[in-house]
Design a protein around this motif. Structure first.
Motif, short mmCIF file in Angstrom:
data_model
loop_
_atom_site.label_atom_id
_atom_site.label_comp_id
_atom_site.label_asym_id
_atom_site.label_seq_id
_atom_site.Cartn_x
_atom_site.Cartn_y
_atom_site.Cartn_z
N VAL A 39 0.84 -1.19 0.00
CA VAL A 39 0.00 0.00 0.00
C VAL A 39 0.88 1.24 0.00
N ILE A 40 1.93 1.22 0.80
CA ILE A 40 2.90 2.32 0.82
C ILE A 40 4.27 1.71 1.07
N ARG A 41 5.26 2.28 0.41
CA ARG A 41 6.61 1.74 0.54
C ARG A 41 7.56 2.85 0.96
N LEU A 42 8.66 2.46 1.58
CA LEU A 42 9.66 3.42 2.02
C LEU A 42 10.19 4.23 0.84
N SER A 43 10.35 3.60 -0.30
CA SER A 43 10.85 4.32 -1.46
C SER A 43 9.87 5.43 -1.87
N ASP A 44 8.57 5.20 -1.71
CA ASP A 44 7.58 6.23 -2.00
C ASP A 44 7.77 7.42 -1.05
N ILE A 45 8.02 7.12 0.22
CA ILE A 45 8.22 8.19 1.21
C ILE A 45 9.47 9.00 0.86
N TYR A 46 10.55 8.34 0.48
CA TYR A 46 11.77 9.05 0.09
C TYR A 46 11.51 9.96 -1.12
N LEU A 47 10.77 9.47 -2.09
CA LEU A 47 10.50 10.27 -3.28
C LEU A 47 9.55 11.43 -2.97
N ILE A 48 8.59 11.21 -2.09
CA ILE A 48 7.73 12.31 -1.63
C ILE A 48 8.59 13.36 -0.93
N GLY A 49 9.53 12.88 -0.08
CA GLY A 49 10.42 13.80 0.63
C GLY A 49 11.30 14.60 -0.31
N ALA A 50 11.82 13.96 -1.35
CA ALA A 50 12.66 14.67 -2.32
C ALA A 50 11.86 15.74 -3.04
N ALA A 70 19.33 7.87 -2.32
CA ALA A 70 19.01 6.65 -1.57
C ALA A 70 18.22 5.66 -2.44
N ILE A 71 17.30 6.17 -3.24
CA ILE A 71 16.49 5.31 -4.12
C ILE A 71 17.32 4.80 -5.29
N LYS A 72 18.04 5.69 -5.93
CA LYS A 72 18.85 5.30 -7.08
C LYS A 72 19.95 4.32 -6.69
N ASP A 73 20.56 4.53 -5.51
CA ASP A 73 21.65 3.67 -5.07
C ASP A 73 21.15 2.28 -4.68
N LYS A 95 9.76 4.89 -12.49
CA LYS A 95 10.53 3.64 -12.50
C LYS A 95 10.28 2.82 -11.24
N GLU A 96 10.31 3.46 -10.10
CA GLU A 96 10.23 2.75 -8.83
C GLU A 96 8.83 2.25 -8.53
N LEU A 97 7.81 3.00 -8.90
CA LEU A 97 6.44 2.69 -8.49
C LEU A 97 5.58 2.20 -9.65
N VAL A 98 6.22 1.67 -10.69
CA VAL A 98 5.48 1.20 -11.86
C VAL A 98 4.41 0.18 -11.46
N LEU A 99 3.24 0.32 -12.02
CA LEU A 99 2.08 -0.56 -11.81
C LEU A 99 1.56 -0.58 -10.38
N GLU A 100 1.85 0.45 -9.60
CA GLU A 100 1.35 0.51 -8.22
C GLU A 100 0.24 1.54 -8.07
N GLY A 101 -0.21 2.15 -9.18
CA GLY A 101 -1.35 3.04 -9.13
C GLY A 101 -1.04 4.47 -8.72
#
Length: 159
Positions: A39-50, A70-73, A95-101
């Motif tokens: 439903v929510i992932r840490l990578s989503d939070i990092y990208l929202i933060g960026a 952090a996401i790219k690495d 790229k990170e959230l493909v097919l997650e809506g």
């Protein structure tokens, strides 16, 4: 396909012509296809933060750079650090959230247009080819049963 060392490239499998373009993000398991969709992932939070760090009144470039890196690495260990931009954050979200809506909501939040290609779209092949973020149809109508149950509820404008 732009970075052959990006681990997310493994989500693509070859089609019958040998081209990597079929997405295998949620292959399912068992007799009945079951997927553990996040439903929510840490990578989503990092990208929202960026994105938020870049949109501040006084942008925090260092924080945005750290979050994006952090996401790219994680996807490509040892990747070079780069300066975060809103375009790069948006690209990394795709790229990170493909097919997650998330894509539709990203487009609406950023005030962009949806450009649909091909045929057989809603209503007919000519309607809503380009949808603006503020088109009334980007918000669904409130079901009539809900309006009937509570007379204080007003229908979304346009319906």
């Amino acid at each position: 396909n732009e970075d052959p060392d990006d681990v997310r490239l493994g989500l693509l499998i070859e089609d019958k012509n040998g081209t990597k373009r079929t997405i295998n993000k949620y292959p399912g398991r068992g007799a009945v296809t079951i997927n553990n969709v996040r439903v929510i992932r840490l990578s989503d939070i990092y990208l929202i933060g960026a994105e938020a760090a870049l949109k501040k009144t006084s942008p925090d470039q260092t924080l945005a750079n750290d979050y994006l890196h952090a996401i790219k690495d994680r996807a490509h260990p040892g990747v070079e650090r780069i300066a975060a931009t809103l375009d790069l954050v948006a690209k990394e979200r795709r790229k990170e959230l493909v097919l997650e809506g998330h894509r539709l909501y990203d487009i609406l939040r950023q005030g962009l247009e949806i450009k649909r290609q091909g045929t057989g779209h809603f209503l007919n092949g000519n309607d809503l080819i380009t949808v603006n973020w503020n088109d009334y149809r980007t918000i669904m109508p409130i079901p009539q049963a809900e309006i009937d149950a509570n007379p204080n509820i007003k229908q979304n404008p346009g319906y």
